[in-house]
Design an enzyme around this catalytic site. Structure first.
Site, PDB file in Angstrom:
ATOM      1  N   HIS A  42       0.764   9.278   2.860  1.00  0.00           N
ATOM      2  CA  HIS A  42       0.764   7.846   3.149  1.00  0.00           C
ATOM      3  C   HIS A  42       1.390   7.006   2.046  1.00  0.00           C
ATOM      4  CE1 HIS A  42      -1.886   8.959   6.409  1.00  0.00           C
ATOM      5  NE2 HIS A  42      -2.615   9.603   5.537  1.00  0.00           N
ATOM      6  N   HIS A  43       1.626   7.579   0.889  1.00  0.00           N
ATOM      7  CA  HIS A  43       2.034   6.791  -0.282  1.00  0.00           C
ATOM      8  C   HIS A  43       3.222   7.433  -0.970  1.00  0.00           C
ATOM      9  CE1 HIS A  43       1.455   4.694  -4.181  1.00  0.00           C
ATOM     10  NE2 HIS A  43       0.910   3.788  -3.425  1.00  0.00           N
ATOM     11  N   PHE A  44       4.359   7.417  -0.589  1.00  0.00           N
ATOM     12  CA  PHE A  44       5.003   6.948   0.619  1.00  0.00           C
ATOM     13  C   PHE A  44       5.718   8.150   1.208  1.00  0.00           C
ATOM     14  CE2 PHE A  44       4.640   3.452  -2.340  1.00  0.00           C
ATOM     15  CZ  PHE A  44       4.069   2.457  -1.585  1.00  0.00           C
TER      16      PHE A  44
END
Length: 139
Positions: A42-44
């Site tokens: 999710h990051h990234f």
């Protein structure tokens, strides 16, 4: 359990090994950053970056080891944190903390994180207090 629940409940080590500890003076630890960390989903996704808060968490955990003694410590405040470069999958982060002051109830530590020769993050001050002290508003 959903994927999100699995990712947030996964235990992520704050560092892989402690290289050196001089209780009350300094400590050095190494944290390897595998590409399998759940945060990279999710990051990234297109440019995976270790969230700065996880790097700060490693610094705080090592600061507790450097504070030493048989006392348990908790992080009370952080000042002067600078993230200078990205940390990504495959990096090996060397974290150094040095005790700069304190007394029986508090310890103040300065921290530096490096990848190779490059400084990736610094913290001017991590203030630790004895876990025996009541939390603000809990006494």
């Amino acid at each position: 359990m959903s994927t999100t629940q699995a990712a947030t409940s996964a235990v992520v080590p704050v560092f892989d090994r402690i290289v050196e500890v001089e209780p009350g003076r300094r400590a050095v630890a190494v944290r390897n950053i595998p590409n399998t960390l759940p945060c990279f989903d999710h990051h990234f996704p297109r440019f995976p970056v270790l969230p700065g808060v996880l790097l700060l968490e490693s610094m705080a955990a090592l600061a507790k080891a450097a504070a030493g003694g048989e006392r348990a410590w908790r992080l009370a405040s952080v000042r002067g944190v600078r993230f200078k470069h990205f940390v990504g999958p495959g990096d090996q982060v060397h974290i150094t903390v040095e005790v700069t002051g304190g007394n029986r109830q508090t310890t103040e530590v300065r921290a530096t994180a490096r990848v190779g020769d490059r400084v990736v993050a610094t913290a001017r001050s991590l203030a630790l207090v004895s876990a025996d002290e009541p939390w603000e508003g809990t006494a």
